[in-house]
Write an enzyme that holds these catalytic residues in place. Sequence first.
Site, PDB file in Angstrom:
ATOM      1  N   ARG A 172      16.996  12.792  43.349  1.00 27.14           N
ATOM      2  CA  ARG A 172      16.280  13.743  44.165  1.00 27.14           C
ATOM      3  C   ARG A 172      17.149  15.286  44.177  1.00 27.14           C
ATOM      4  NH1 ARG A 172      12.785  12.220  48.275  1.00 27.14           N
ATOM      5  NH2 ARG A 172      13.783  13.579  49.629  1.00 27.14           N
ATOM      6  N   ARG A 176      22.902  21.984  38.750  1.00 23.98           N
ATOM      7  CA  ARG A 176      22.606  23.290  38.308  1.00 23.98           C
ATOM      8  C   ARG A 176      24.134  23.825  37.831  1.00 23.98           C
ATOM      9  NH1 ARG A 176      19.710  25.092  42.891  1.00 23.98           N
ATOM     10  NH2 ARG A 176      17.486  24.099  42.417  1.00 23.98           N
ATOM     11  N   ARG A 249      15.483   2.150  56.985  1.00 27.93           N
ATOM     12  CA  ARG A 249      16.532   3.002  57.987  1.00 27.93           C
ATOM     13  C   ARG A 249      15.751   3.728  59.015  1.00 27.93           C
ATOM     14  NH1 ARG A 249      21.408   1.448  57.840  1.00 27.93           N
ATOM     15  NH2 ARG A 249      22.259   3.475  57.963  1.00 27.93           N
ATOM     16  N   ARG A 280      23.926  14.746  59.611  1.00 26.14           N
ATOM     17  CA  ARG A 280      23.834  16.416  59.357  1.00 26.14           C
ATOM     18  C   ARG A 280      23.324  16.958  60.867  1.00 26.14           C
ATOM     19  NH1 ARG A 280      18.614  15.787  55.507  1.00 26.14           N
ATOM     20  NH2 ARG A 280      17.365  14.214  56.485  1.00 26.14           N
ATOM     21  N   GLU A 300      21.882  14.315  63.696  1.00 23.37           N
ATOM     22  CA  GLU A 300      21.122  13.036  63.064  1.00 23.37           C
ATOM     23  C   GLU A 300      22.077  12.064  62.727  1.00 23.37           C
ATOM     24  OE1 GLU A 300      18.464  14.589  60.241  1.00 23.37           O
ATOM     25  OE2 GLU A 300      18.319  12.643  59.223  1.00 23.37           O
ATOM     26  N   TYR A 348       9.273   6.275  49.602  1.00 27.75           N
ATOM     27  CA  TYR A 348       9.839   7.608  50.160  1.00 27.75           C
ATOM     28  C   TYR A 348       9.197   8.668  49.687  1.00 27.75           C
ATOM     29  CZ  TYR A 348      14.523   9.863  50.429  1.00 27.75           C
ATOM     30  OH  TYR A 348      15.621  10.412  50.869  1.00 27.75           O
ATOM     31  N   ASP A 350       7.641  12.449  49.617  1.00 30.59           N
ATOM     32  CA  ASP A 350       7.598  13.834  50.410  1.00 30.59           C
ATOM     33  C   ASP A 350       6.369  14.277  50.814  1.00 30.59           C
ATOM     34  OD1 ASP A 350      10.454  14.416  50.702  1.00 30.59           O
ATOM     35  OD2 ASP A 350      10.410  15.291  48.344  1.00 30.59           O
TER      36      ASP A 350
END
Length: 366
Positions: A172, A176, A249, A280, A300, A348, A350
């Site tokens: 995901r 780069r 989860r 995070r 979190e 999962y 988006d």
Amino acid sequence: MKKYDYLIVGAGLFGAVFAYEANKRGKSCLVIDKRDHIAGNIYCENIEGINVHKYGAHIFHTSNKEVWNYVNQFAEFNNYINSPVASYKDELYNLPFNMNTFSKMWNIKTPKEAKEIIEKQKASLNIGEPKNLEEQALSLVGTDIYEKLIKGYTEKQWGRDCTELPSFIIKRLPLRFIYDNNYFNDRYQGIPIGGYTAIVEKMLEGCDVKLNTDYFRFIQDNPDVAAKTVYTGMIDEYFDFKLGHLEYRTVRFETEILDEENYQGNAVVNYTDREVPYTRIIEHKHFEFGTQPKTVISKEYSSEWKPGIEPYYPINDEKNGSLFEQYRALADKEENVIFGGRLGNYKYYDMDKVIEAALECVEKEL
Ligand code: FAD
Ligand code: UDP
């Protein structure tokens, strides 16, 4: 009670897109949700003038122009670009993995130098076709980045060893060899000005909405309320867990209002070492370039789902995948019920993919 064309279980994004499209085509819809608000996991609550993402940070991003145009009917989007920072012990790195990360990690400047280091680290491991997340990550970015930025975070996030997780999870993230901290590769990205709840509110205009209403109790009392049902809750719960529990989860947020203007200087800071118990910290105002005098942050924490708490992430490993297929076979036999969304399809997804899936579903159905 009035008889509707559709009973829509779940006022999240999937249910809301379906309801909007059905209503537009003259169908009557009753939308129910067991929570005391609409919008499912994209719900935002206004605290101190800041849109707080109650169920986790949500950044809209897509490469699908149709989906982008579609969602822009309901809100104007700002020009936020997600660029999280990773904190590993006392070191800070840019994400996703890009030249800024490599340059800080190895004190180098050029893509050639970065590739050489990764290749050298990889070569000593002898990995063929990656079979799991660990092998996938090591073969993409080598051992240093895996050890500092991936292993601890992933094991906290999923509660499993990286060797037990599917490799797609790490794919995901962009990798780069240019200096570019944009977390997503998608062409379109932003945060809706005014928050996500307002989008869902607009989608549900013209439909009846009942909150604090659990489907399983409601349907016992109102078995004939609609000709068809769109169900976006947990697929295993729909069948009373009769084949066993799918695993999820869950995440828990510790939210604090701080009497300072700017706590961490970025919307998202990931804590990638195992010792820090949360994954995070989100500082919500930075999604909308907020200038309020106070700030709101959420830590979190990730843990295994148990009945009675909110499921967040389906665990798309082999074991759960094959159990889901068995539930899907049952779902296919269920006349007049459409299963959709993240929990109904155990995917999962988006937000853009949820919109795509809901529009496809509408296309088939209506
Ligand atoms: P949901 O939003 O979960 O809606 C389902 C609704 O059904 C809920 O409101 C629930 O209360 C209700 N329901 C369930 N069972 C019953 C029942 N028995 N009776 C009545 N109501 C019921 N996507 C992105 O594109 N960008 C991101 O940055 C991003 N970040 C994320 C961060 C986190 C922490 C998580 C967990 C997800 C993230 N996502 C992100 C994914 C995004 O949240 C989902 O794609 C989207 O919200 C799914 O919409 P949905 O309608 O399928 O599910
Ligand atoms: N990941 C990681 N380190 C990070 C951020 C992400 O190892 O600092 C891994 C982790 O396994 C995570 C996956 O990349 O589950 C996908 O990250 P993403 O940010 O897309 O997760 P989400 O926003 O869905 O929680």
